[in-house]
Design a protein around this motif. Structure first.
Motif, PDB file in Angstrom:
ATOM      1  N   GLU A   1      -5.327   3.985  -6.195  1.00 43.53           N
ATOM      2  CA  GLU A   1      -6.318   2.914  -6.138  1.00 43.53           C
ATOM      3  C   GLU A   1      -7.740   3.465  -6.092  1.00 43.53           C
ATOM      4  OE1 GLU A   1      -5.529   0.260  -2.920  1.00 43.53           O
ATOM      5  OE2 GLU A   1      -3.717  -0.575  -3.812  1.00 43.53           O
ATOM      6  N   ILE A   2      -7.941   4.559  -5.342  1.00 43.93           N
ATOM      7  CA  ILE A   2      -9.287   5.094  -5.165  1.00 43.93           C
ATOM      8  C   ILE A   2      -9.647   6.108  -6.247  1.00 43.93           C
ATOM      9  CG2 ILE A   2     -10.745   6.427  -3.569  1.00 43.93           C
ATOM     10  CD1 ILE A   2      -9.176   5.118  -1.275  1.00 43.93           C
TER      11      ILE A   2
ATOM     12  N   GLY B   1      -4.847  -2.617  -1.753  1.00 45.38           N
ATOM     13  CA  GLY B   1      -4.372  -3.478  -2.826  1.00 45.38           C
ATOM     14  C   GLY B   1      -2.865  -3.549  -2.934  1.00 45.38           C
ATOM     15  N   GLY B   2      -2.161  -2.829  -2.074  1.00 37.72           N
ATOM     16  CA  GLY B   2      -0.702  -2.863  -2.102  1.00 37.72           C
ATOM     17  C   GLY B   2      -0.075  -1.759  -2.933  1.00 37.72           C
ATOM     18  N   GLY B   3      -0.891  -1.028  -3.684  1.00 38.19           N
ATOM     19  CA  GLY B   3      -0.379   0.082  -4.472  1.00 38.19           C
ATOM     20  C   GLY B   3      -0.602   1.402  -3.757  1.00 38.19           C
TER      21      GLY B   3
END
Length: 466
Positions: free
Chosen positions: A103-104, A96-98
């Motif tokens: 994210e996970i 996602g770009g982060g």
């Protein structure tokens, strides 16, 4: 009459669970963090559930390591719920770009990259305030200035630099750990001396590129015990050998790129100043593949270099790692690699089938090979590597070797397990020690014994303690 203030009631120190994944360089990061935690009065917990919070030091080098790290974070969150993440995976970007970890696993308390001791401690302080003053507390179980170690007390890793200046196309480590930053030579030697004085019998020198030590500092002159000393691999290794000698300890060199100045180290090995052992990550043998890999140092003359090294130091043992199925690797280039293995007689070799790690420049190269072919070539390489290694081990039969004892139940009366100078811990073979023939002979973990090699067993030697 002045009021007498009673002391605060004693409460149990806060406990932290700790998991260290990945390579020895990550392990030394963990040691720094644990040393600081201990200095500040925190205790460690053997379970996630029994801790006030958990720190996971992650690896993000290859896909399997990423999965292991993410799974471990998930396990810690499920069992404890309060998790701080550090290490190489903490520097990776997700789909996602982060931040990938965020994210996970969005519920983690904090995420840092590698070699970030202060950032980790800041996060710990924010979520679990420190119980003591670090300037007055002692560190039980530590090696003085060297701090705490996660290895058995008879061997330890000594990290001499961080980061790497190379941009090998298959590697993402520089994007996570940055460019080369060498430690001051005096600081390295102070840590080494503390380890030897604390009983360490084997010092394993590590970094991303040990041969490049001091390049970033232009080999400037530092000081050790009031004497000038260049920040350079040769001077460092020579001095480490001098420090080790009174303790009868070993110095083992890892991650040595085959630059020309490595030749200067071989006379030290021939004289017994450091172990005649080189961990050289050749990765491949064919010049065209090495160019696509953007490997430092020229690979065209590596066979000549190895031959010259063995002429200087006949006892030299070489371990290495290789990649099979690199993008664009032809049948001829792979056969060149197999021929190199047979001719170079690499004592210990590991091989990875090329893995398209996210962010690696090699993924964009033409000629990506099918996974099945990559795995087939890896298996063929390992068959040759084992053939070479087995033959070289056979030559040891009848020899008497010095063995560092790693395990000796019942004082070794039923035998034990150790390692010779040819065996680095956890990556090479072992010496299986048979019960001593003399009733009076005993074995002790962390001490040396002489042993006569009587056979081989796979990658291991079988020997009788003398």
């Amino acid at each position: 009459m002045s009021e007498v203030l009673s002391p605060n009631p004693i409460s149990s120190p806060p406990k932290i669970g700790f998991v260290s994944l990945g390579c020895p360089k990550a392990l030394t990061d963990s040691e720094l963090i644990l040393t600081q935690l201990s200095a500040e009065g925190y205790e460690t917990s053997k379970t996630f559930a029994g801790a006030d919070l958990v720190i996971v030091n992650t690896c993000g080098f290859i896909d399997d390591a990423v999965k292991e790290s993410l799974d471990t974070i998930g396990e810690a969150l499920a069992a404890n719920g309060r998790v701080i993440v550090t290490g190489c995976l903490g520097a990776k970007t997700g789909e996602g770009g982060g931040n990938m970890v965020r994210e996970i696993h969005p519920s983690v308390l904090a995420v840092t990259g590698p070699h970030a001791t202060q950032e980790v401690m800041d996060a710990v302080h924010a979520h679990l305030p420190k119980p003591h003053d670090p300037f007055v507390d002692l560190i039980p179980g530590a090696f003085g200035e060297a701090g705490l170690k996660l290895t058995p007390r008879h061997y330890a890793y000594l990290k001499i630099s961080e980061g790497c200046n190379h941009r090998c196309t298959f590697c993402i480590i520089p994007s996570m750990r940055g460019d080369l930053v060498s430690r001051a030579v005096g600081d390295v030697l102070k840590e080494a001396r503390a380890l030897f004085e604390g009983g360490v019998k084997e010092l394993l020198v590590i970094s991303q590129d040990t041969s490049a030590y001091g390049v970033d500092l232009k080999y400037r002159t530092g000081f050790w015990e009031g004497k000038p000393l260049r920040t350079r691999m040769l001077e460092l290794v020579e001095t480490l050998g001098e420090l080790a000698e009174p303790h009868g300890a070993w110095v083992r060199l890892h991650y040595i790129y085959p630059y020309p100045h490595v030749d200067e180290i071989l006379p030290l090995m021939a004289r017994g100043r450091v172990l005649p052992y080189l961990d050289v990550p050749f990765q491949h043998s064919h010049p065209d593949v090495l160019r696509r890999m953007k490997r430092p140092a020229s690979g065209e003359r590596n066979l000549e270099r190895i031959q010259r090294w063995r002429e200087i130091c006949p006892e030299l043992v070489i371990r290495s790692t290789f990649i099979a199925g690199f993008p664009g690797e032809t049948d001829a280039e792979f056969e060149h690699l197999l021929g190199f293995m047979r001719e170079a007689q690499i004592d210990r070799a590991g091989c990875f089938a090329y893995s398209p790690v996210k962010g690696a420049a090699a993924n964009e190269l033409p000629g990506m090979l099918p996974e099945a072919l990559r795995e087939e070539r890896r298996a063929r390489f390992m068959a040759v590597a084992e053939e070479v290694s087995t033959a070289r081990l056979q030559r040891r039969i009848g020899a008497t070797m010095q063995v560092l004892v790693d395990s000796a139940p019942a004082l070794g009366r039923k035998g034990g397990v150790g390692r010779s100078y040819a065996d680095a811990p956890e990556i090479d073979g072992l010496v299986q020690l048979l019960p001593p023939e003399k009733m009076s002979k005993t074995l002790k973990v962390g001490e040396f014994t002489r042993a006569c090699v009587v056979g081989t067993q796979g990658h291991d030697l079988v020997a009788v303690p003398l």
